[in-house]
Design a protein around this motif. Sequence first.
Motif, PDB file in Angstrom:
ATOM      1  N   ALA A  91      38.597  41.219  40.633  1.00  0.00           N
ATOM      2  CA  ALA A  91      39.860  41.533  39.964  1.00  0.00           C
ATOM      3  C   ALA A  91      40.543  42.729  40.619  1.00  0.00           C
ATOM      4  O   ALA A  91      41.760  42.718  40.852  1.00  0.00           O
ATOM      5  CB  ALA A  91      39.608  41.807  38.484  1.00  0.00           C
ATOM      6  N   GLN A  92      39.781  43.781  40.930  1.00  0.00           N
ATOM      7  CA  GLN A  92      40.360  44.959  41.553  1.00  0.00           C
ATOM      8  C   GLN A  92      41.001  44.628  42.892  1.00  0.00           C
ATOM      9  O   GLN A  92      42.086  45.112  43.218  1.00  0.00           O
ATOM     10  CB  GLN A  92      39.284  46.031  41.760  1.00  0.00           C
ATOM     11  N   GLU A  93      40.334  43.797  43.680  1.00  0.00           N
ATOM     12  CA  GLU A  93      40.808  43.483  45.025  1.00  0.00           C
ATOM     13  C   GLU A  93      41.896  42.420  45.015  1.00  0.00           C
ATOM     14  O   GLU A  93      42.520  42.164  46.034  1.00  0.00           O
ATOM     15  CB  GLU A  93      39.630  43.031  45.891  1.00  0.00           C
ATOM     16  N   GLY A  94      42.136  41.814  43.856  1.00  0.00           N
ATOM     17  CA  GLY A  94      43.164  40.785  43.782  1.00  0.00           C
ATOM     18  C   GLY A  94      42.766  39.498  44.457  1.00  0.00           C
ATOM     19  O   GLY A  94      43.610  38.761  44.970  1.00  0.00           O
ATOM     20  N   VAL A  95      41.459  39.180  44.446  1.00  0.00           N
ATOM     21  CA  VAL A  95      40.972  37.989  45.118  1.00  0.00           C
ATOM     22  C   VAL A  95      41.252  36.722  44.303  1.00  0.00           C
ATOM     23  O   VAL A  95      41.115  35.621  44.798  1.00  0.00           O
ATOM     24  CB  VAL A  95      39.481  38.132  45.473  1.00  0.00           C
ATOM     25  N   ALA A  96      41.668  36.870  43.071  1.00  0.00           N
ATOM     26  CA  ALA A  96      42.109  35.731  42.259  1.00  0.00           C
ATOM     27  C   ALA A  96      42.995  36.268  41.146  1.00  0.00           C
ATOM     28  O   ALA A  96      42.891  37.436  40.759  1.00  0.00           O
ATOM     29  CB  ALA A  96      40.919  34.964  41.689  1.00  0.00           C
TER      30      ALA A  96
ATOM     31  N   ILE B   2      42.433  46.515  34.105  1.00  0.00           N
ATOM     32  CA  ILE B   2      42.875  46.663  35.493  1.00  0.00           C
ATOM     33  C   ILE B   2      44.216  45.966  35.689  1.00  0.00           C
ATOM     34  O   ILE B   2      45.118  46.493  36.335  1.00  0.00           O
ATOM     35  CB  ILE B   2      41.829  46.064  36.456  1.00  0.00           C
ATOM     36  N   ASP B   3      44.351  44.770  35.113  1.00  0.00           N
ATOM     37  CA  ASP B   3      45.565  43.969  35.277  1.00  0.00           C
ATOM     38  C   ASP B   3      45.802  43.172  34.000  1.00  0.00           C
ATOM     39  O   ASP B   3      45.129  42.162  33.757  1.00  0.00           O
ATOM     40  CB  ASP B   3      45.408  43.024  36.479  1.00  0.00           C
TER      41      ASP B   3
END
Length: 652
Positions: A420-425, A466-467
């Motif tokens: 989630a932090q890295e925005g991988v999905a 986080i998002d």
Amino acid sequence: MDSPWIFTAFRAPADPDAAPEALQEIRRLRARVLFDQGRRPAFASRGGDHPGARPDAQPDSQPDAQPQDHGAWHFAARRGRDGLHGPPLGYVRLLTPATASLYQSREFLGATRYDEVLHTEGLTPGSVFEHSRLVVEHRARKLGLGLHLNALAVAAAHELGAAAMIGTSGTADGQDRFHGRFGFHPVAGTRRYVEKYTEDVVILLHRCAEGAGEHTALVDDYRLLFRYDLMEQGCPAGAVGTAGAAAAVEAAGPGRGRSFTVPHRGPVWRDAPPRRLTAIGPADPHRWKPVLFEPARHDDRVAMGSLLDTGAVREVADTIEAQLEELIRARDPGRVLDADELDAARRDQLDGARPWDYGAWAWYPWSGRLVHVLPREEFRLVRTDRNRGKIDRPEQRRLLDKRIGVIGLSVGNSAALTLAQEGVAGAFKLADFDTLSVSNLNRLRAGLHQIGVNKAVIAARQMFEIDPYLDIEIFPAGLTEDTVKEFFLGGHGPIDLLVEECDTPWVKLAAREAARDLGVPVVMDANDRGLLDIERFDREPHRPLLHGLLGTLTPDDCLDLTFDQRVDLILAMVDADRISPALAASIPKIGRTLSSWPQLASGVALGGALVTEAARRILLGGPCASGRFYVDLEELIADGRNQAAVSLPSAP
């Protein structure tokens, strides 16, 4: 195109002589639906409402006039296009303990047997509400109206303080199974044929503390609405509706309360929590999604104001000015702005909107925080700005369209949060049946206040913090035979990649079988020696599970294993000859001097990084083959591996 409903609600006076006209209209609807074109002749209208009517009927006769109606809550639904004066198409009733002597379930069982049931279940009469008379016109059933009416009645009981709900249910058309999806279960020994209903009838019981089954989130939507739109007014009639449903509140007339239109697909308030928001932890295990308010919309602004008036908000975090500055600099990092130029750029971005109204406010019920955030696309542009150079914006957009499933949220918690932090999905499905215990805190990012909370719930909360714009679904019962298909294909969409971190052999094999059948790649961190396991079923549809280490073993072969058999099987999965010396020495001690598998936070954190790296490569089409890869920190940080060796001067 939406087909909105109008829901109306009122509590009828206990005095039968004071019954409002709305009750007469509801009784006619109930008789018509229950008659079911002659299937139940006992409900034949004597008022000419349908083909079963008697020619000598009086126009105002009521074949379904029940004493249970007086003093009860009544919920009805109309099509929005028909307005408040259109015919009701669905209805449900809720009785409170004030009229417990009239309960249909008590009448069905007899007073003695009814009291025995409550005693056996550990319930007191004053804590049990009765749910009854759910009816929906045939043309409205296919639109899902029954689901939302039922959720509304269950939500009202929860909000009014019920410990349990009881009721009678038919069985011929699966009504009992329908209620089972809301957490109602049949009471043993109560099923019997009832001539009036021409079918078997059974007593169902629902415990409010256990949520509402698979519809817990939907019931929570309606709890908030019931409390705000009904209970806040302190009157027997009020409005039931959703944000985005009506800009103006219309008077519905005496006994009919007030109303809002509601889209037939369900409330706009997705996963909104009830107003009773001060409890967290074990007392509040189902609150795991934030509620998003957009103050630029009138109805959201009103709803947010109502929330602030409740006292449930413990902290308001408004950093929108700083977020706007970051947005401006992220869009043009080479531009140097002085204070006046920055203010001008902020005003230009706001485009006449007040800062308070810009973007969205995320309400996190488990912490009591109300947080101001940029609009979705702008927020994500800023949040992933520092990824650029390693993950550029076109790749970021591709990744946000992906959905990842994570099974096992102890070790998997680190993977889920890092993804989630890295925005991988941009979307996730999380499955874990277990709850947080004190011993989990040696490796799982959580706090003491979350002891007893489901691990999938914890991960979802952390990821939403986080998002708040993520799309997350949870499976708090874990992966089972009943949920495998839903996990891989159902809900909001199929998954593109699976992260498997469960220690149950059946789940490991069943998940991989499903992944192979559907061409879904699987990534696993074994949490020992930095072992990263990758199975590219998307490229190799006939690849043996777990690289063939288990031969022809099937999920069914993994049922009913003893503890020692399970340990042996897991060791075979990770290749016992290659585990670390520390783990090898620990295996014989498990269940004797060690309570379970030894795991460390450092290894779990490393696993989250490895899984995320592999997932990103796979989803972007980068180099990432099937196989097993070791990132053993003990070997990497060992004598002889130092790449910056410096000779120190000898001591004088």
